[in-house]
Design an enzyme around this catalytic site. Sequence first.
Site, short mmCIF file in Angstrom:
data_model
loop_
_atom_site.label_atom_id
_atom_site.label_comp_id
_atom_site.label_asym_id
_atom_site.label_seq_id
_atom_site.Cartn_x
_atom_site.Cartn_y
_atom_site.Cartn_z
N HIS A 171 -15.88 0.09 18.47
CA HIS A 171 -16.73 -0.96 18.48
C HIS A 171 -17.90 -0.97 19.40
O HIS A 171 -19.02 -1.98 19.36
CB HIS A 171 -16.11 -2.26 18.31
CG HIS A 171 -15.52 -2.71 19.56
ND1 HIS A 171 -14.36 -2.39 19.75
CD2 HIS A 171 -15.67 -3.63 20.38
CE1 HIS A 171 -13.75 -2.93 21.12
NE2 HIS A 171 -14.67 -3.83 21.11
N LYS A 183 -14.02 -10.78 33.13
CA LYS A 183 -14.45 -9.80 31.98
C LYS A 183 -15.75 -9.15 32.42
O LYS A 183 -16.73 -9.85 32.47
CB LYS A 183 -14.45 -10.46 30.67
CG LYS A 183 -14.47 -9.50 29.49
CD LYS A 183 -14.58 -10.19 28.15
CE LYS A 183 -14.76 -9.12 27.10
NZ LYS A 183 -13.90 -7.91 26.84
N LYS A 234 -10.64 3.33 15.91
CA LYS A 234 -9.75 3.94 16.97
C LYS A 234 -8.40 3.25 17.25
O LYS A 234 -8.58 2.23 16.74
CB LYS A 234 -10.83 4.06 18.04
CG LYS A 234 -11.32 2.82 18.59
CD LYS A 234 -10.90 2.32 19.90
CE LYS A 234 -9.61 2.10 20.47
NZ LYS A 234 -9.09 1.06 21.34
N GLU A 238 -11.48 -6.21 31.89
CA GLU A 238 -10.84 -7.40 31.10
C GLU A 238 -9.94 -8.29 31.88
O GLU A 238 -9.11 -7.79 32.66
CB GLU A 238 -10.14 -6.59 29.77
CG GLU A 238 -11.04 -5.93 28.92
CD GLU A 238 -10.03 -5.30 27.81
OE1 GLU A 238 -10.09 -6.11 26.59
OE2 GLU A 238 -9.51 -4.28 27.69
N PHE A 274 0.72 -1.27 -0.07
CA PHE A 274 0.00 -0.07 0.05
C PHE A 274 0.85 1.21 -0.08
O PHE A 274 0.54 2.54 -0.05
CB PHE A 274 -1.10 0.24 1.31
CG PHE A 274 -0.44 -0.23 2.40
CD1 PHE A 274 -0.71 -1.24 3.36
CD2 PHE A 274 0.38 0.84 2.93
CE1 PHE A 274 -0.46 -1.25 4.52
CE2 PHE A 274 0.79 0.70 4.14
CZ PHE A 274 0.53 -0.44 5.08
N LYS A 303 -6.85 -3.87 32.75
CA LYS A 303 -6.54 -5.08 32.00
C LYS A 303 -6.36 -6.12 33.01
O LYS A 303 -5.63 -5.68 34.18
CB LYS A 303 -5.23 -5.18 31.15
CG LYS A 303 -5.73 -4.13 30.01
CD LYS A 303 -5.39 -4.67 28.75
CE LYS A 303 -5.72 -3.56 27.51
NZ LYS A 303 -7.00 -3.34 27.22
N ASP A 310 -6.43 4.10 25.02
CA ASP A 310 -6.88 3.15 24.34
C ASP A 310 -8.37 2.67 24.55
O ASP A 310 -9.12 2.13 23.73
CB ASP A 310 -6.22 1.54 24.88
CG ASP A 310 -6.44 0.20 24.25
OD1 ASP A 310 -6.47 0.42 22.81
OD2 ASP A 310 -6.63 -0.73 24.82
N HIS A 369 -13.99 4.37 24.22
CA HIS A 369 -15.18 3.50 24.69
C HIS A 369 -15.79 4.12 25.69
O HIS A 369 -16.91 4.01 25.93
CB HIS A 369 -14.71 2.11 24.95
CG HIS A 369 -14.08 1.21 23.91
ND1 HIS A 369 -14.33 1.46 22.45
CD2 HIS A 369 -12.67 0.51 23.71
CE1 HIS A 369 -13.68 0.56 21.77
NE2 HIS A 369 -12.66 0.09 22.62
C1 BG6 Z 1 -10.29 -2.51 22.07
C2 BG6 Z 1 -8.95 -2.08 22.57
O1 BG6 Z 1 -10.64 -1.30 21.43
O2 BG6 Z 1 -11.09 -3.13 22.82
C3 BG6 Z 1 -8.36 -3.30 23.43
O3 BG6 Z 1 -7.73 -1.97 21.89
C4 BG6 Z 1 -9.48 -3.95 24.30
O4 BG6 Z 1 -7.29 -3.04 24.26
C5 BG6 Z 1 -10.94 -4.09 23.35
O5 BG6 Z 1 -9.07 -5.32 24.87
C6 BG6 Z 1 -11.90 -4.59 24.53
O6 BG6 Z 1 -13.13 -4.76 23.42
P1 BG6 Z 1 -14.39 -5.84 24.09
O7 BG6 Z 1 -15.31 -5.76 23.07
O8 BG6 Z 1 -13.49 -7.10 24.22
O9 BG6 Z 1 -14.56 -5.18 25.50
#
Ligand code: BG6
Length: 436
Positions: free
Chosen positions: A126, A293, A96, A164, A42, A288, A183, A188
């Site tokens: 996401h 979770k 992101k 997490e 690319f 983390k 992050d 989020h």
């Molecule tokens: C991502 C982060 O955006 O989201 C990661 O970069 C993180 O570090 C992840 O682990 C968590 O996503 P989910 O959907 O598992 O809560």
Amino acid sequence: MSTPSGPASIRRSGPTSRPRSWSDPRLRRASSPDSDFLQLDFTRPEGYAAIREWRQGAGRPMVVYLSVAAKIYGDICRHLEAGGCLDDESRVVVEKPIGYDLASSTEINDAIGAVFPESRIYRIDHYLGKETVQNLIALRFANPLFGTQWNQNHISHVEITVAEQVGIEGRWGYFDDAGQLRDMVQNHLLQLVCLIAMDPPANLDADAIRDEKVKVLKALKPFTDDMLGRDVVRGQYTAGTIDGRSVPGYLEEEGANTESHTESFVAMKTGVANWRWAGVPFYLRTGKRMPEKLSQIVIHFRQQPHYIFDPDQRGLAANKLVIRLQPEEGIALEVLTKDSGLDKGMRLRRGPLHLEFNSAFPKTRIPDAYERLLLEVMKGQQYLFVRRDEVEHAWQWCDNLIAAWEERDEPPRRYPAGSWGPVASIAMITQDGRSW
Ligand code: BG6
């Protein structure tokens, strides 16, 4: 998917694939009955002609999904344009974090924006694709019960936990530059704050929703130096045990710089300075290597103004709305009822009114966040994507905190993997007479 240094892959699915001529011998391709795959470097503008050729006669808009480092987004967009690959319907999807701070995100957004108009840029967070996150909109704006209570008169505080079990999953290079604030919080958690705190949009149009979210981001309380020690806790995990399994500490992860002060945990008390939320603390924590979770939002309602039950039960007397994003998506409203039995008098008991999506709607599959988001891109719907000004206001708020951290230059507090973070993060909320 490709990596920042690797080749780009373009795949086209559907049984309608047709033979094409590939003029450049350096390009690799593969076909199967339901996909085409084209591999190119690319960074080399000359390769993009192959995409144009490949796209000819496709008869549907091109969606360019960039799964590369954000600093390369602009170059790829430029090459796509110069290579004649784009038309007025082409869309670009980016992930992101957009940048590292406000300055770098402005640069990246400018570079993408020089090629694509905002209406065709899809910035993925996401979390916005998760079923329960979208349910926040339904819950708040479809139910008068909550609509009338959703303010500082009735809510005492809001708690958001995104925990997490995983560590940094071999992403030391990326994560150590970013840390948990960039992050997870910048995107989020702030998106969750926006959906909880925003005013009702006039309708469900993308911009109506995003205008309201931006107002929240602008009203987030900035951190002042005296708040740092009290209202923000940064942590970094040390070795520990999760589900009976030993896991290494952050500084022992593969590729680690053993001097790193990057945080893998943040807890903070913040707020939204407007009429709806004046005086309501928002406690956020994310980390983390936590024991489980768990992503959930808890809305704590205020106590009754006058209490008539047994004084020793006063602590029970407040409703909580628990919105579980994962795992086991669901909503529970904790209410107080009379404890049953002849000997109980008017003793109270707390119990949940429970809506667990999997059991309440067993025939409905809950789609994966990406599945939904990519579908929305194809449909040209932007309400689940982050607008440029949202990204920038979120960075502005984070930059202010990061600058204060850098000024102080304190190492993060340690917490053993498998715990709920540094003890100070628990003290932070208990000093207000509350608990996580
Ligand atoms: C991502 C982060 O955006 O989201 C990661 O970069 C993180 O570090 C992840 O682990 C968590 O996503 P989910 O959907 O598992 O809560």
